[in-house]
Design an enzyme around this catalytic site. Sequence first.
Site, short mmCIF file in Angstrom:
data_model
loop_
_atom_site.label_atom_id
_atom_site.label_comp_id
_atom_site.label_asym_id
_atom_site.label_seq_id
_atom_site.Cartn_x
_atom_site.Cartn_y
_atom_site.Cartn_z
N PHE A 77 44.38 -37.84 -14.20
CA PHE A 77 45.08 -36.93 -15.10
C PHE A 77 44.73 -37.25 -16.56
CE2 PHE A 77 49.00 -35.94 -17.60
CZ PHE A 77 48.88 -34.55 -17.53
N GLN A 78 44.29 -36.25 -17.28
CA GLN A 78 43.91 -36.37 -18.69
C GLN A 78 42.81 -37.39 -18.95
OE1 GLN A 78 47.58 -36.60 -21.03
NE2 GLN A 78 47.73 -34.37 -20.93
N MET A 90 32.85 -12.53 -44.31
CA MET A 90 31.48 -13.01 -44.34
C MET A 90 30.62 -12.31 -43.28
SD MET A 90 29.98 -15.04 -46.21
CE MET A 90 28.88 -16.38 -46.46
N LYS A 100 44.26 -47.58 -21.59
CA LYS A 100 45.68 -47.92 -21.72
C LYS A 100 45.98 -49.37 -21.33
CE LYS A 100 50.26 -46.43 -20.77
NZ LYS A 100 51.13 -45.73 -21.69
N GLU A 131 45.49 -31.40 -32.93
CA GLU A 131 44.51 -32.48 -33.16
C GLU A 131 43.28 -32.02 -33.93
OE1 GLU A 131 45.89 -31.97 -30.15
OE2 GLU A 131 46.74 -33.85 -29.39
C1 TPP Z 1 35.24 -21.84 -36.25
C2 TPP Z 1 34.34 -20.78 -36.76
N1 TPP Z 1 34.19 -19.62 -36.07
C3 TPP Z 1 33.39 -18.64 -36.53
C4 TPP Z 1 32.70 -18.80 -37.71
C5 TPP Z 1 31.79 -17.69 -38.22
N2 TPP Z 1 32.33 -17.16 -39.49
C6 TPP Z 1 31.90 -17.61 -40.69
S1 TPP Z 1 32.72 -16.94 -41.97
C7 TPP Z 1 33.65 -15.99 -40.95
C8 TPP Z 1 34.69 -15.06 -41.49
C9 TPP Z 1 35.75 -15.73 -42.25
O1 TPP Z 1 36.77 -14.80 -42.50
P1 TPP Z 1 37.94 -15.12 -43.51
O2 TPP Z 1 38.54 -16.42 -43.22
O3 TPP Z 1 38.85 -13.96 -43.58
O4 TPP Z 1 37.16 -15.29 -44.90
P2 TPP Z 1 36.37 -14.19 -45.74
O5 TPP Z 1 34.93 -14.29 -45.36
O6 TPP Z 1 36.95 -12.85 -45.41
O7 TPP Z 1 36.58 -14.60 -47.14
C10 TPP Z 1 33.30 -16.23 -39.61
C11 TPP Z 1 33.90 -15.53 -38.46
C12 TPP Z 1 32.86 -20.04 -38.37
N3 TPP Z 1 32.19 -20.32 -39.47
N4 TPP Z 1 33.69 -20.98 -37.90
#
Ligand code: TPP
Lengths: 573, 172
Positions: free
Chosen positions: A112-113, A468, A162, A50
């Site tokens: 439930f749910q 990042m 529902k 979802e």
């Molecule tokens: C759901 C979620 N969890 C954590 C983050 C924090 N975050 C931002 S960029 C990143 C790393 C992304 O890694 P990747 O997909 O390998 O991309 P890259 O930066 O290596 O190109 C993280 C952990 C986020 N933005 N979204």
Amino acid sequence: MDITGRKLFVKALQEEGVDTIFAYPGGMVTDLVDELYKQEGIRVVLPRHEQALIHEAEGYARATGKVGVCLVTSGPGATNTITGIADAHYDSVPLVIFTGQVPQNLIGNDAFQEVDIVGMTRSITKYGVTVQDRKDLGKTIKMAFHIARTGKPGPVLIDIPKNLQTQTGSAVYPEHVDIRGYKPNETVHIGQLKKAYKMLKQAKQPLILAGGGVNIAGAGQLLTEFAEKMNVPVVTTIMGKGSIPTDHPLYIGNSGMHGRFSANKAVSECDVLFSIGTRFNDRITGDLNEFAPKAKIVHLDIDAASISRNVVVDVPLTADAKIALERLVEYAEPKNTEKWLAKIAAWDAENPLEMRRDKGMSPQMIMESINEVFPKGIVVTDVGQHQMWATQYIDMPVGKKMITSGGLGTMGFGFPAAIGAKLGAPEQDVVCITGDGGMQMNMQEMATAICEHAPITVCILNNYYLGMVRQMQQLFYGKRYEITCLRRQVGCPDNCKGPNKACPPYVPDFVKWAESYGAKAIRVTEESQIMEALQEAKANTKTTTVIEFMIATDELVLPMVKSGNPMSEMILK
Amino acid sequence: MTMKNRWIALYVENQVGVLAKVSGLFSGKAYNLQSLTVGTTEHEDVSRMTICVTSDDITFEQIKKQLNCMVEVIKVMDLTNVPLHMKEILYAKVKGIDAGQKAEVFQIAQVFNVNNGNVKVADIGEDSILLECTLTEHRNNDLIALLKKKFKHVEIVRGGAVAVEAISTSCR
Ligand SMILES: Cc1ncc(C[n+]2csc(CCOP(=O)(O)OP(=O)(O)O)c2C)c(N)n1
Ligand SMILES: [Mg+2]
């Protein structure tokens, strides 16, 4: 004649002209699902999770401008949608999300749910309500579509117990609703607009800042015309990218945290900043005390609440970007900005936006090849370094679209959003640019891509890291790469500083993974293979193609402004 | 920037969840909510809230805009600089007191009872007295402070202020 709630539900979708619904079944929506079985004309897409369902609807909505329609069951089905709803909220994406709810006689019993999904999503929806009475069902659905797509668009959640789905009642689906507390602004204050225009006209170093609102309003062409008529240069936010073609002589680049040097410099040096459709969040402004210090600021936005919130504004203007720009284009008279443009050009020459070209394949090379092979169509990104490189280096000629998670920065957004975009715009080429981390957050959607015949090109920029975050560790945390290596496992040395011979080859092997679904997969390790791989992907109109680009782990997104620092303090190398 | 108390009258749809949505805005965005009262108006499908917040000018503008954004909000009225009638109901139960102290409570009630009937003795027991006060918030604050200073066991229940615009503009 009276009809059941479930029949009215489908009738409502038909009258709203819905052609696609993203739906996942469960106990509290089986009646609605059964009614969808009996109709033709609305395509029912089954995602595999979802969260991804919402991102798919977002991709669909962002690609088409239409409302993305979603149906999920109560409880876990509903809670799984929360991340996606927040994403849609922060990027103003029109969605209508229907959630099933336990029968009214069970509400409040911890049945439930049963979850209070309306309560949980109150701060991330434009409107949300549990239908309390069968007689309100038609009106409520009408309201939902109206609210989602008008004004500043956003997600609306309608929770349907529902028992109301099977209860009979009026067959009428209203043509109009009048909501006394909801009157989107459809005009512009002419006095204020003239004042804003005059200010721009008199500026010596004027600058337009275009945000996502310009793209949402479909006002890119008007913006371009306005800038051209007045010779005023334009910078964009990442959501505003493409509102003016990127190869336009008046376009400077993105401003903000990873913006172009000359763009941020222009913001710091301009004397009038004419901003349209941006909420000036911290990624754009950096340290607020030093943001655009020399400028008088015009702030034009459809959302009164985002004006004068973060930055002090000289001329506030609450209006739809298109309505305002239609007027502005009429006023526009040519200005001489030659000196100012030359200054900006000099800054750009001093610090152009470019990556190294010396040792192997760089992200810039990949982006440039994508530009060449996919000059049109839709580019969808995930979140991370690859997203920033895409927003820096992807060209946006007229008609090309970029879809990215800007406000919430949701990893896992890219792949499902790309699938949704393709389902909404099957005639367009769709390229998804994602990371090895984000890809793994919704990789189950490969099943959706294959089963729904959504042939897209997925470019995974594999740097073996959550790049990042790794970048921040590299620059600001003494290279202590805690929980950012995606291959790290029990037995790895504590102080690992990067890939070495002991590393396992692939976690996962994206090629084998993609092939296991029947997708096409290509691994690219060298610059010389980039173009061919992209061309092959483009030619494959039968299935999704995954291209895994093995890029260097230590590549940085530059320039960069450290979070909270002034925009004038850019890290360049 | 000056932080001060500001007043809003808010007309909203009288529906399930609207109070939660309004109060959620204040908690979610870290606005400093002082009091919030709600009741239906002469139209049964419309409720009116009286809201007091402590904020600076900019935040207050933002709060009004955010409230205005809500689909369920029909009208936002800034009462900060409007002539008003404003009262809060307060119950103060003073417990564990002897006859002499009781007399003192009566005295205090009398002094605070500037306009007849605004403070009354609602109930009385062997060693306790219940005061019912309809005063401005400030006067209630003063009364509470005084009672707490004088007596050991004071139980306070207050309702939050309700306000209505004055008919004659000299009122405040
Ligand atoms: C759901 C979620 N969890 C954590 C983050 C924090 N975050 C931002 S960029 C990143 C790393 C992304 O890694 P990747 O997909 O390998 O991309 P890259 O930066 O290596 O190109 C993280 C952990 C986020 N933005 N979204
Ligand atoms: Mg990565």
